[in-house]
Design a protein around this motif. Structure first.
Motif, short mmCIF file in Angstrom:
data_model
loop_
_atom_site.label_atom_id
_atom_site.label_comp_id
_atom_site.label_asym_id
_atom_site.label_seq_id
_atom_site.Cartn_x
_atom_site.Cartn_y
_atom_site.Cartn_z
N VAL A 147 36.92 4.87 -17.76
CA VAL A 147 35.48 5.08 -17.58
C VAL A 147 34.70 4.53 -18.76
CG1 VAL A 147 33.70 6.81 -17.11
CG2 VAL A 147 36.05 7.28 -16.45
N LEU A 148 33.65 3.77 -18.48
CA LEU A 148 32.64 3.47 -19.50
C LEU A 148 31.42 4.30 -19.12
CD1 LEU A 148 32.91 -0.39 -20.16
CD2 LEU A 148 33.48 1.46 -21.73
N TRP A 149 31.06 5.22 -20.01
CA TRP A 149 29.93 6.11 -19.72
C TRP A 149 28.60 5.43 -20.07
CZ3 TRP A 149 30.66 9.89 -16.53
CH2 TRP A 149 31.88 10.56 -16.48
N PRO A 150 27.49 5.93 -19.51
CA PRO A 150 26.19 5.26 -19.72
C PRO A 150 25.84 4.97 -21.18
CG PRO A 150 25.96 6.89 -18.00
CD PRO A 150 27.37 7.01 -18.51
N ARG A 151 26.13 5.90 -22.11
CA ARG A 151 25.72 5.63 -23.50
C ARG A 151 26.47 4.41 -24.05
NH1 ARG A 151 21.70 4.80 -26.54
NH2 ARG A 151 21.91 5.41 -28.71
N ARG B 88 26.36 14.73 -9.10
CA ARG B 88 26.03 13.29 -8.96
C ARG B 88 25.56 12.79 -10.33
NH1 ARG B 88 27.11 10.29 -4.58
NH2 ARG B 88 25.18 9.15 -4.90
N PHE B 89 26.02 11.60 -10.69
CA PHE B 89 25.64 11.05 -12.01
C PHE B 89 24.25 10.40 -11.99
CE2 PHE B 89 30.46 10.29 -12.45
CZ PHE B 89 30.66 11.58 -12.91
N ASP B 90 23.63 10.27 -10.79
CA ASP B 90 22.34 9.57 -10.74
C ASP B 90 21.20 10.36 -11.39
OD1 ASP B 90 22.07 11.46 -8.80
OD2 ASP B 90 21.78 10.06 -7.13
N ILE B 91 21.52 11.58 -11.89
CA ILE B 91 20.49 12.30 -12.65
C ILE B 91 20.54 11.91 -14.14
CG2 ILE B 91 20.27 14.24 -11.05
CD1 ILE B 91 22.07 15.89 -12.90
N ALA B 92 21.48 11.02 -14.50
CA ALA B 92 21.55 10.56 -15.90
C ALA B 92 20.26 9.81 -16.23
CB ALA B 92 22.75 9.64 -16.09
N ARG B 93 19.66 10.17 -17.39
CA ARG B 93 18.36 9.57 -17.74
C ARG B 93 18.58 8.27 -18.51
NH1 ARG B 93 16.04 15.54 -18.86
NH2 ARG B 93 18.07 15.76 -19.78
N ASP C 90 22.86 4.83 -14.43
CA ASP C 90 22.98 6.21 -13.92
C ASP C 90 24.25 6.36 -13.10
OD1 ASP C 90 22.16 4.62 -11.88
OD2 ASP C 90 20.51 5.89 -11.20
N TYR C 91 25.36 5.90 -13.67
CA TYR C 91 26.66 5.98 -13.01
C TYR C 91 27.73 5.87 -14.10
CZ TYR C 91 25.96 0.97 -13.67
OH TYR C 91 25.69 -0.25 -14.22
N ALA C 92 28.97 6.20 -13.70
CA ALA C 92 30.11 5.98 -14.61
C ALA C 92 30.72 4.65 -14.20
CB ALA C 92 31.13 7.10 -14.42
N LEU C 93 30.85 3.72 -15.11
CA LEU C 93 31.47 2.45 -14.74
C LEU C 93 32.98 2.64 -14.77
CD1 LEU C 93 30.80 -0.54 -14.02
CD2 LEU C 93 31.49 -1.07 -16.37
N LEU D 31 28.64 14.62 -20.30
CA LEU D 31 29.67 13.68 -19.85
C LEU D 31 29.28 12.23 -20.14
CD1 LEU D 31 30.88 14.68 -16.28
CD2 LEU D 31 32.28 14.37 -18.31
N THR D 32 28.01 11.92 -19.89
CA THR D 32 27.54 10.54 -20.04
C THR D 32 27.31 10.16 -21.51
OG1 THR D 32 25.29 11.35 -19.74
CG2 THR D 32 26.39 10.48 -17.78
#
Ligand SMILES: Cc1cc2nc3c(=O)[nH]c(=O)nc-3n(C[C@H](O)[C@H](O)[C@H](O)COP(=O)(O)OP(=O)(O)OC[C@H]3O[C@@H](n4cnc5c(N)ncnc54)[C@H](O)[C@@H]3O)c2cc1C
Length: 486
Positions: A29-33, A70-75, A79-82, A364-365
């Motif tokens: 996983v590559l997280w949004p940050r 759902r990860f689409d609430i990531a600001r 807005d997803y886990a790659l 998580l993100t």
């Protein structure tokens, strides 16, 4: 690390004793940050093209859906886990390096090193048995959990090994299972987690209890199938494994990530449970934290004291990641029926509360990671903005009045300098002397920032400090101190 340094004009050598990059999917996983930080390096699209978008996670307990996040609430724009196998991540990184003119020197092993105060002398062994002595300005030990650099420093890798054995399968799965979501099953006899990689390929992991064997057992395909049958959703069929293996979870970390001219990053500095998929992400973020500081000092643009903030900031993050991953693992592995019942009730209830769901996703993100405390670079002068606070992540924002190429903050940070960002306020007139390390920009009102404030934003997109518009002196004095080391 090498890519981030080279992009900032630092000469680097990357040596690796292994003959080839990993062909295993390991970190998935590559997280949004991390994606945001890769965007600042100008290469997020290459990773995105090589992965699939993980949209959320479902947790089941004894076949009942407890929580669906759902990860689409990531600001974030991401807005997803790659979901991307580590073999692909390493390929993309090597290609990025090659584009910058750097080749990974394979079959070259670091044997020993000595910090001479003004340089680091290293002894390198080449594939043909030849030993080379090489003098470097700095040495970054990104050499994994068994780090030669860490051993050479004599630094303790404090922690322990968790008592349970785990098995993993990287294989194809047929059946009714989401192709774009993580599926986690908490069962009385253990946990099963399935991570999609696209085209029906999945990573499956599960715990198999404790054993007295010297090494964790490698499962057969049949054993993975049995685990799917007993713990997973009904009717799944596993086939064509790429990789079957066993592992144990180590929770270890060094206290200091730096000794003089020698640094530790990634697994060399911290290892922990794969729960939460933070290991490689944390390692990459170590590198992005250090690279801009090292580049400024190497070029002579900032004083060497800037490097003191690396260990202070990243060691605190390492502690936090270890704690969170350890807790997630212990919660998943609960065996006591009463505690399991309570856990299931809590997970089901809490995940339905929007604010708590948001917190879970923020964690998580890794969008909530911050340097509010524990950082000599963070300052909260009177009048500092509350959104984002000094030390917090600086979200991307559109810029006004810059040339067409640089329309947003993250593109401007790619120049490797601090950005002095005026939000709904006039641009700060930076003295000539500070312009090697900082650039001024303006942005219109935006909900992520407080209007009427000036922010000093670090090259890795964290707020160092902020002040009321007009209080340019506070920002300028900080930049001058960074240069002078006072
Ligand atoms: C099964 C599994 C699942 C995982 N899942 C996830 C996940 O979902 N998300 C996540 O973020 N992380 C995950 N991880 C962790 C992740 O794989 C590691 O955190 C990551 O590989 C660490 O990268 P690194 O560069 O620090 O070290 P490594 O990848 O270990 O690289 C170290 C390199 O240093 C080289 N080296 C070592 N010693 C020397 C020497 N003396 N001289 C020269 N070269 C040397 C080695 O050859 C190696 O290439 C997982 C790991 C495993 C095993």
């Amino acid at each position: 690390m090498a890519m981030a340094l080279k992009r900032r004009g630092v000469d680097v050598r990357v040596i690796d004793k292994s003959p080839a990059r990993s062909d295993k999917s390991k970190a998935l996983v590559l997280w949004p940050r991390t994606l945001e930080l890769l965007e600042i390096q100008g290469c997020a699209p290459s990773f995105i093209a090589a992965g699939i978008r993980g949209r959320g996670a479902r947790i089941f307990a004894e076949n009942n859906l407890l929580a669906h996040v759902r990860f689409d609430i990531a600001r974030s724009a991401y807005d997803y886990a790659l979901m991307i196998p580590q073999s692909e991540t390493e390929r993309v990184l090597e290609e990025q390096l090659a584009d910058l003119g750097v080749r990974v020197e394979r079959r070259v092993e670091l044997l020993s090193f000595k910090d001479n105060g003004d340089s680091v002398g290293a002894v390198l062994r080449h594939a043909d048995g030849r030993d080379e002595t090489f003098d470097a300005s700095y040495l970054c030990g990104c050499d994994g959990a068994h780090s030669t650099v860490r051993h050479g420093l004599g630094v303790q890798f404090q922690g322990s090994t968790m008592p349970s054995d785990w098995v993993l399968g990287d294989l194809y799965i047929e059946g009714d299972i989401p192709q774009d979501e993580l599926t986690i099953c908490w069962m009385p006899d253990g946990v099963l987690a399935m991570f999609p990689m696209g085209s029906k390929r999945f990573r499956v992991i599960g715990d198999v209890g404790t054993s007295t064997l010297p090494a964790p057992p490698t499962p057969t395909l049949e054993q993975i199938q049995e685990m799917l049958d007993t713990r997973g959703p009904k009717g799944l069929r596993a086939y064509d494994p790429f990789w079957l293996g066993g592992f144990r979870i180590n929770e270890r970390k060094v206290k200091d990530y730096r000794q003089g001219r020698v640094f530790l990053s990634g697994d060399a500095a911290h290892v922990h449970s794969p729960a939460g998929g933070q290991g490689m992400n944390t390692g990459m973020q170590d590198a992005f934290n250090l690279a801009w500081k090292l580049a400024m000092v190497w070029h002579g643009h900032a004083a060497a004291t800037l490097l003191d903030s690396y260990s202070a900031e990243r060691s605190a993050i390492g502690d936090q990641v270890l704690r969170n991953a350890g807790n997630m693992t212990k919660i998943a592995l609960l065996r006591n029926p009463v505690l399991r019942e309570l856990r299931n009730l809590a997970a089901g209830t809490l995940s339905r509360i929007p604010a708590l769901r948001q917190r879970m996703v923020d964690q998580l993100t890794e969008l909530d990671l911050h340097y509010r405390e524990n950082s000599p670079l963070t300052q909260s002068p009177r009048g500092a903005a509350e959104r984002p606070l000094p030390g917090e992540r600086a979200p991307d924002i559109g810029l006004k009045g810059t040339d067409d190429e640089v329309r947003n903050l993250y593109a401007l940070l790619a120049t490797g300098r601090f950005v002095v960002l005026s939000v709904d306020a006039p641009a700060v007139d930076l003295p000539q002397g500070t312009r090697t390390i900082a650039v001024a920009a303006i942005a219109a009102t935006d909900p992520a920032y407080e209007a009427g404030h000036v922010y000093l934003i670090r090259p890795d997109a964290y707020v160092a400090l902020s002040a009321r518009a007009g209080d340019d002196a506070t920002i300028i004095a900080t930049l001058e101190r960074l240069e002078a080391g006072t």
